[in-house]
Write a protein that holds these residues in place. Sequence first.
Motif, PDB file in Angstrom:
ATOM      1  N   ARG A   1      55.131  93.458 -24.172  1.00 14.86           N
ATOM      2  CA  ARG A   1      55.583  94.678 -23.483  1.00 14.86           C
ATOM      3  C   ARG A   1      56.972  94.440 -22.878  1.00 14.86           C
ATOM      4  NH1 ARG A   1      50.987  97.576 -19.741  1.00 14.86           N
ATOM      5  NH2 ARG A   1      49.594  98.240 -21.410  1.00 14.86           N
TER       6      ARG A   1
ATOM      7  N   MET B   1      51.461  91.150 -22.280  1.00 18.12           N
ATOM      8  CA  MET B   1      52.493  91.421 -21.276  1.00 18.12           C
ATOM      9  C   MET B   1      53.862  90.931 -21.743  1.00 18.12           C
ATOM     10  SD  MET B   1      51.543  93.168 -18.737  1.00 18.12           S
ATOM     11  CE  MET B   1      50.083  94.113 -19.132  1.00 18.12           C
TER      12      MET B   1
ATOM     13  N   PRO C   1      38.094  97.447 -22.038  1.00 15.78           N
ATOM     14  CA  PRO C   1      37.880  98.888 -21.837  1.00 15.78           C
ATOM     15  C   PRO C   1      38.590  99.745 -22.879  1.00 15.78           C
ATOM     16  CG  PRO C   1      39.296  97.990 -20.106  1.00 15.78           C
ATOM     17  CD  PRO C   1      38.750  96.822 -20.884  1.00 15.78           C
ATOM     18  N   ALA C   2      39.759  99.292 -23.341  1.00 17.14           N
ATOM     19  CA  ALA C   2      40.474 100.066 -24.354  1.00 17.14           C
ATOM     20  C   ALA C   2      39.682 100.062 -25.660  1.00 17.14           C
ATOM     21  CB  ALA C   2      41.869  99.493 -24.566  1.00 17.14           C
TER      22      ALA C   2
ATOM     23  N   LYS D   1      40.136 102.685 -28.686  1.00 19.93           N
ATOM     24  CA  LYS D   1      41.559 102.466 -28.919  1.00 19.93           C
ATOM     25  C   LYS D   1      41.744 101.315 -29.903  1.00 19.93           C
ATOM     26  CE  LYS D   1      41.955 104.947 -24.950  1.00 19.93           C
ATOM     27  NZ  LYS D   1      40.746 105.454 -24.263  1.00 19.93           N
TER      28      LYS D   1
ATOM     29  N   TRP E   1      50.309  99.073 -25.749  1.00 21.91           N
ATOM     30  CA  TRP E   1      50.352 100.058 -24.669  1.00 21.91           C
ATOM     31  C   TRP E   1      48.976 100.535 -24.255  1.00 21.91           C
ATOM     32  CZ3 TRP E   1      54.243  99.506 -21.896  1.00 21.91           C
ATOM     33  CH2 TRP E   1      55.516  99.250 -22.435  1.00 21.91           C
ATOM     34  N   ALA E   2      47.934 100.165 -25.027  1.00 21.23           N
ATOM     35  CA  ALA E   2      46.577 100.592 -24.657  1.00 21.23           C
ATOM     36  C   ALA E   2      45.960  99.687 -23.585  1.00 21.23           C
ATOM     37  CB  ALA E   2      45.684 100.621 -25.890  1.00 21.23           C
ATOM     38  N   CYS E   3      46.628  98.573 -23.283  1.00 22.32           N
ATOM     39  CA  CYS E   3      46.039  97.588 -22.359  1.00 22.32           C
ATOM     40  C   CYS E   3      46.130  98.059 -20.912  1.00 22.32           C
ATOM     41  CB  CYS E   3      46.753  96.256 -22.517  1.00 22.32           C
ATOM     42  SG  CYS E   3      46.230  94.996 -21.341  1.00 22.32           S
ATOM     43  N   THR E   4      45.026  97.880 -20.151  1.00 21.91           N
ATOM     44  CA  THR E   4      45.034  98.248 -18.736  1.00 21.91           C
ATOM     45  C   THR E   4      45.284  97.024 -17.852  1.00 21.91           C
ATOM     46  OG1 THR E   4      42.696  97.880 -18.309  1.00 21.91           O
ATOM     47  CG2 THR E   4      43.283 100.023 -19.221  1.00 21.91           C
ATOM     48  N   SER E   5      45.538  95.888 -18.446  1.00 18.86           N
ATOM     49  CA  SER E   5      45.775  94.616 -17.746  1.00 18.86           C
ATOM     50  C   SER E   5      44.622  94.271 -16.806  1.00 18.86           C
ATOM     51  CB  SER E   5      47.110  94.641 -16.984  1.00 18.86           C
ATOM     52  OG  SER E   5      47.022  95.403 -15.806  1.00 18.86           O
ATOM     53  N   CYS E   6      43.391  94.611 -17.208  1.00 15.41           N
ATOM     54  CA  CYS E   6      42.258  94.461 -16.297  1.00 15.41           C
ATOM     55  C   CYS E   6      41.681  93.060 -16.279  1.00 15.41           C
ATOM     56  CB  CYS E   6      41.152  95.452 -16.656  1.00 15.41           C
ATOM     57  SG  CYS E   6      40.220  95.004 -18.130  1.00 15.41           S
ATOM     58  N   ASN E   7      42.121  92.197 -17.228  1.00 14.83           N
ATOM     59  CA  ASN E   7      41.674  90.807 -17.278  1.00 14.83           C
ATOM     60  C   ASN E   7      40.230  90.624 -17.742  1.00 14.83           C
ATOM     61  OD1 ASN E   7      43.410  88.481 -16.710  1.00 14.83           O
ATOM     62  ND2 ASN E   7      43.966  89.576 -14.847  1.00 14.83           N
ATOM     63  N   ALA E   8      39.600  91.678 -18.252  1.00 12.96           N
ATOM     64  CA  ALA E   8      38.222  91.520 -18.737  1.00 12.96           C
ATOM     65  C   ALA E   8      38.183  90.535 -19.908  1.00 12.96           C
ATOM     66  CB  ALA E   8      37.648  92.868 -19.172  1.00 12.96           C
TER      67      ALA E   8
END
Lengths: 442, 259
Positions: free
Chosen positions: A400, A397, A321-322, A327, A374-381
């Motif tokens: 981070r 992760m 998504p990013a 992004k 920092w752009a990652c939403t950790s959505c696992n896509a």
Amino acid sequence: MTYLPNLLFLLLLICSISLFIRNINKVITNINLGKQINRSDNSGERWKNMILLALGQSKMVSRPVSGILHILVYLGFILINIELLEIIIDGILGTHRIFSPFLGEFYSLLIGVFEIFAFLVIVAVTIFWIRRNIIRIKRFMNPEMKGWPKRDADYILYFEIILMFLFLSMNSTDSLLQNLDVPNYQKAGWFPISSFLDILYANFSIPDLILLERTFWWMHIIGILFFLNYLYYSKHLHILLAFPNTYYANLELQGKFKNNSSVTSEVKLMLDSSNNSFDSSNNNESIPDKFGASDVTDLTWVQLLNAYSCTECGRCTSECPANLTGKKLSPRKIMMDTRDRLVEVGDNFNRNNSKIIPDGKQLLKDYISPEELWACTSCNACVEACPIGIDPLSIIMDMRQYLVMEKSAAPSELNNMMGNIENNGAPWPFNNQDRLLWAEEN
Amino acid sequence: MKVPTLASMAAEGKKPDVLFWVGCSGSFDERAKKITKAFVKILNKADMSFAVLGTEESCSGDPAKRSGNEFLFQMQALVNIELMNSYNITNIVTTCPHCFNTLKNEYPELGGNYIVQHHTQFLNWMLKQGKFSIKGGKFKGKRITFHDPCYLGRGNNIYEAPRELIKKLDVELVEMKNCRSKGLCCGAGGAQMFKEPEKGNKEINIKRTEQALELKPDIIAAGCPFCNTMMTDGLKSKEKDDIIIVKDIAELIAEAQNL
């Protein structure tokens, strides 16, 4: 003198296999620069994963066009390599089609099937080339694909077409010689595809045909041995590493992130008020020299294996998504950066007698910027999209964690959020005593 | 509204069948509080034995962990675990997929072993047990699309529980281009909820809202308070918030039953 070709062949074979083993050893050494993590559990589940994902290509077909084309190339590769066994034996013994007398009609069928697959490989690879160079599918055009990654992908496609052409030409000239009853060229094989090439070679004299047949035979095997050694320098290493990579992949639910156990003992010490927390000498848990990851040696060997296994297909990035919203983050770039840095650190390690001399660089900042992390939403896509179980999210992760726990370098809004959790037990600045106010509302 | 706390029940020597973990969003956020209340209305209607931690509850630690602050995460986790273990908690239900994932998957290694369910799973279980029933009510015939929360769907492979509930409302369930394991994130996960996004050419929630708008739905159903906020904001910026509403599945069910 009559044994000269055999000797030459043997020498070539030994040299290229030694070189290949040397390179594979380098890959193994480099992967072992990563931290230990136990993935020897659940072997049944792991074999299943490997058989489904790597051998069975089950996730490839979630995108049907590229998936089915890939399966054709994969099957072609495996099937045609069966003939490699005969070619190698012929090369060493100086025989010609040594299997044909033993297999009879079945041999003919095999050759025919190989030819059909060779043709399908040419078709598939041509479509792959069109997708990359004419249609220019978006996921092949991201910034990280400029330069070597783009050339590497194209080289492999050209190379496969050349190999298939050599294979079919070898068969075509062979069949012409068979039909001319030339000694040594016993009748063997069914040539459904290469017969279409006969018009190219039909007008040559017998000596020329023999010369052509031998040339194609040699170029074909030299090409394969070259390809074997090209793997190390290429994303094409996946044809081997996809197998261990799927075997050692994370079997946990994707939502479950690993807990850092070295933190647990510290937190427990802090929470246990009866414990004299200033006296940490009786604390047996060793505190790591670093929380999280800033360089490849802070990652686990599985994450490094992931990096070497990546084929740069970009399915991860095309689902991120990013990345989809412009992004800088691209999960594929995370894997490519990790691999490139690992090669650099690995060379350092090999050059300096199994020690890493600091080179003033690291994975963080020199390769991967905090902006990407920092752009990652950790959505696992990205994890879900990878056909061979690569996990870019775990690297993001870990990095981070390094930024926050070692450098206190979180974006300021996140520092506020974490301060709120510490002080009020919620990410917002609300009084915890107000937690149940909703129950009094309508 | 009848909302027993664990402390008050323990004082009477009672123990509920299930702990409703409300979460920070569900406790403080104006929009999310409506989801909390809708879920409690259903629980009360079905006469379920439940309690909340109330002021004893604290952040599960999910946003700290996803931000990289493992220390703060484990502080939160260990304090919460100690509290819940002291009440002998065995079953938890929560309306937040982030709390759900953290409690279910990341607490056991730290000593917190509970059966944790997302409210959509719990509601399905209640239906199967005959604790209550769902009729279409005011949503009958409406066009609804469901936005998969990442930590419910991909994170824990729960795709059908929310959909089964929606179908019970006699509605037309339509799927977005990206759904189930290919669902597109709303943009709030990984602690993005609490920060400005990095520079790009679009907001993630706008991209997701556009996918939903392609279907011309009446309602976007959500199963996560963060997704709910992101999709609501998306509709506002597309100026569609007057014709399309975002509702949690608990709200849809409660409203359909006029609770």
